[in-house]
Design a protein around this motif. Structure first.
Motif, PDB file in Angstrom:
ATOM      1  N   VAL A  73       0.858  -1.188   0.000  1.00 52.52           N
ATOM      2  CA  VAL A  73       0.000   0.000   0.000  1.00 52.52           C
ATOM      3  C   VAL A  73       0.892   1.234   0.000  1.00 52.52           C
ATOM      4  O   VAL A  73       1.771   1.381   0.849  1.00 52.52           O
ATOM      5  N   LYS A  74       0.674   2.123  -0.936  1.00 52.61           N
ATOM      6  CA  LYS A  74       1.546   3.279  -1.121  1.00 52.61           C
ATOM      7  C   LYS A  74       1.125   4.430  -0.202  1.00 52.61           C
ATOM      8  O   LYS A  74       0.023   4.470   0.308  1.00 52.61           O
ATOM      9  N   GLY A  75       2.062   5.389  -0.057  1.00 53.39           N
ATOM     10  CA  GLY A  75       1.784   6.574   0.746  1.00 53.39           C
ATOM     11  C   GLY A  75       2.476   6.516   2.084  1.00 53.39           C
ATOM     12  O   GLY A  75       2.926   5.469   2.540  1.00 53.39           O
ATOM     13  N   GLU A  76       2.570   7.698   2.724  1.00 56.72           N
ATOM     14  CA  GLU A  76       3.225   7.772   4.017  1.00 56.72           C
ATOM     15  C   GLU A  76       2.385   7.093   5.089  1.00 56.72           C
ATOM     16  O   GLU A  76       1.167   6.956   4.963  1.00 56.72           O
ATOM     17  N   SER A  77       3.076   6.695   6.145  1.00 54.79           N
ATOM     18  CA  SER A  77       2.439   5.980   7.239  1.00 54.79           C
ATOM     19  C   SER A  77       2.464   6.842   8.499  1.00 54.79           C
ATOM     20  O   SER A  77       3.452   7.512   8.783  1.00 54.79           O
ATOM     21  N   SER A  78       1.358   6.847   9.235  1.00 56.97           N
ATOM     22  CA  SER A  78       1.258   7.608  10.481  1.00 56.97           C
ATOM     23  C   SER A  78       0.052   7.088  11.247  1.00 56.97           C
ATOM     24  O   SER A  78      -0.758   6.324  10.724  1.00 56.97           O
ATOM     25  N   MET A  79      -0.084   7.515  12.505  1.00 61.63           N
ATOM     26  CA  MET A  79      -1.249   7.092  13.284  1.00 61.63           C
ATOM     27  C   MET A  79      -2.534   7.594  12.633  1.00 61.63           C
ATOM     28  O   MET A  79      -3.541   6.874  12.585  1.00 61.63           O
ATOM     29  N   ALA A  80      -2.510   8.805  12.090  1.00 57.45           N
ATOM     30  CA  ALA A  80      -3.700   9.356  11.436  1.00 57.45           C
ATOM     31  C   ALA A  80      -4.033   8.593  10.157  1.00 57.45           C
ATOM     32  O   ALA A  80      -5.209   8.347   9.856  1.00 57.45           O
ATOM     33  N   ALA A  81      -3.001   8.207   9.389  1.00 62.02           N
ATOM     34  CA  ALA A  81      -3.251   7.429   8.171  1.00 62.02           C
ATOM     35  C   ALA A  81      -3.871   6.077   8.510  1.00 62.02           C
ATOM     36  O   ALA A  81      -4.805   5.619   7.833  1.00 62.02           O
ATOM     37  N   HIS A  82      -3.371   5.429   9.564  1.00 62.43           N
ATOM     38  CA  HIS A  82      -3.967   4.162   9.986  1.00 62.43           C
ATOM     39  C   HIS A  82      -5.405   4.370  10.453  1.00 62.43           C
ATOM     40  O   HIS A  82      -6.280   3.537  10.187  1.00 62.43           O
ATOM     41  N   ALA A  83      -5.666   5.475  11.147  1.00 60.99           N
ATOM     42  CA  ALA A  83      -7.036   5.761  11.600  1.00 60.99           C
ATOM     43  C   ALA A  83      -7.974   5.909  10.408  1.00 60.99           C
ATOM     44  O   ALA A  83      -9.123   5.443  10.448  1.00 60.99           O
ATOM     45  N   ASP A  84      -7.502   6.549   9.348  1.00 62.21           N
ATOM     46  CA  ASP A  84      -8.304   6.643   8.120  1.00 62.21           C
ATOM     47  C   ASP A  84      -8.596   5.256   7.570  1.00 62.21           C
ATOM     48  O   ASP A  84      -9.721   4.966   7.147  1.00 62.21           O
ATOM     49  N   ASP A  85      -7.579   4.400   7.554  1.00 63.37           N
ATOM     50  CA  ASP A  85      -7.749   3.046   7.029  1.00 63.37           C
ATOM     51  C   ASP A  85      -8.749   2.252   7.868  1.00 63.37           C
ATOM     52  O   ASP A  85      -9.529   1.448   7.336  1.00 63.37           O
TER      53      ASP A  85
END
Length: 289
Positions: free
Chosen positions: A69-81
């Protein structure tokens, strides 16, 4: 063993792999989030102990079968997922569980989207301790998670060699059986004799920077608007006699709004991967449901 299926969920940057254990109507849903260098099958023993309850355990972006899965990783990105996972399975509200770094993801997600989560169960994670700004993040990771970081630079001739690598880890000395083997196998990509960890190093570093240095991530556990509890393991990441959260830290740093529960006889890994630890975690999740 419970029936399960592996499902792909579309998120920004690709397809997130989700292990889905279906449940009985009305029993509720647990959305389970794994640690920094782990995968969704770290929750398999807990899912087995939650027979009848729907369990959704994604491989976070950059790990397991979501490693591309492309794109930067962060706690907020995981929350979106996580929201994408809930929407894909038409789940309006779930109990959110997070182990280790997954606890930080859980705090950020629950603070941001309290309507989607009934309760938050943190498993040896979510309570922050910042590291000095002048420390290289790789140094921090090697010091804290050790072999879980070292594996990123290694190749293994076969699955047995990878299993043996973890069997030598002090925290894995008593972790055996099909659940543990399946969890380890999901972390492998490539072909023999060039198997390697599925974890993407860049994603781990990006998440570590966010988890260990972002004041907003540290603040999330103190700003929750859903009921929450923290289960803290007696022993540490390398089976040290003192856990990731020493008693003094729990007493002084854990917010009064988060119920704390000491789990004896387990370390940072066995609290979810071993039968006894998984049974304790599952009991708290049933109570939260």
């Amino acid at each position: 063993m419970r029936d399960y299926r592996d499902v792909g969920v579309e998120v920004a940057g690709g397809t997130l792999a989700v292990r889905h254990w279906p449940g009985e109507p009305g029993a509720g849903t647990v959305l389970a989030v794994h640690g920094i260098a782990s995968n969704g099958l770290s929750w398999a023993a807990v899912a087995e102990a939650l027979d009848g309850v729907e369990v959704l355990a994604p491989d976070l972006r950059g790990r397991g079968r979501s490693n591309d899965v492309k794109g930067e990783s962060s706690m907020a990105a995981h929350a979106d997922d996580l929201l994408a996972v809930l929407d894909s399975f038409a789940v309006d509200r779930a109990v959110l569980a997070g182990h280790s770094m997954g606890g930080f993801v859980g705090c950020v997600a629950a603070r941001r989207d309290p309507r989607r989560y009934r309760q938050l169960v943190l498993v040896d994670g979510g309570l922050g301790f910042p590291v000095p700004a002048d420390m290289d993040i790789d140094q921090v990771l090697h010091a804290v998670i050790g072999p879980a970081m070292a594996k990123l630079d290694m190749e293994f001739p076969d699955r047995a060699a990878y299993h043996a690598f973890w069997a030598a880890h002090p925290a894995f000395a008593e972790l055996t059986g099909e659940v543990v083997r399946a969890y380890l196998d999901r972390d492998l990509v490539g072909e023999e004799p060039h198997l390697r960890s599925a974890c993407r190093a860049a994603a781990i570093r990006e998440d570590a920077e966010d988890e260990l240095r972002d004041p907003a991530v540290f603040a999330a556990i103190h700003e929750l608007r859903v009921p929450a509890r923290l289960l803290w393991a007696e022993r540490g990441l390398r089976d040290e006699p003192v856990g990731l959260y020493p008693p003094a830290v729990i007493e002084t740093a854990a917010p009064g709004t988060v119920a704390t529960h000491f789990v004896p006889g387990v370390n940072h890994y066995s609290i979810v991967l071993a039968a006894a630890g998984a049974a304790t975690v599952a009991a708290h999740l049933r109570e939260a449901l």
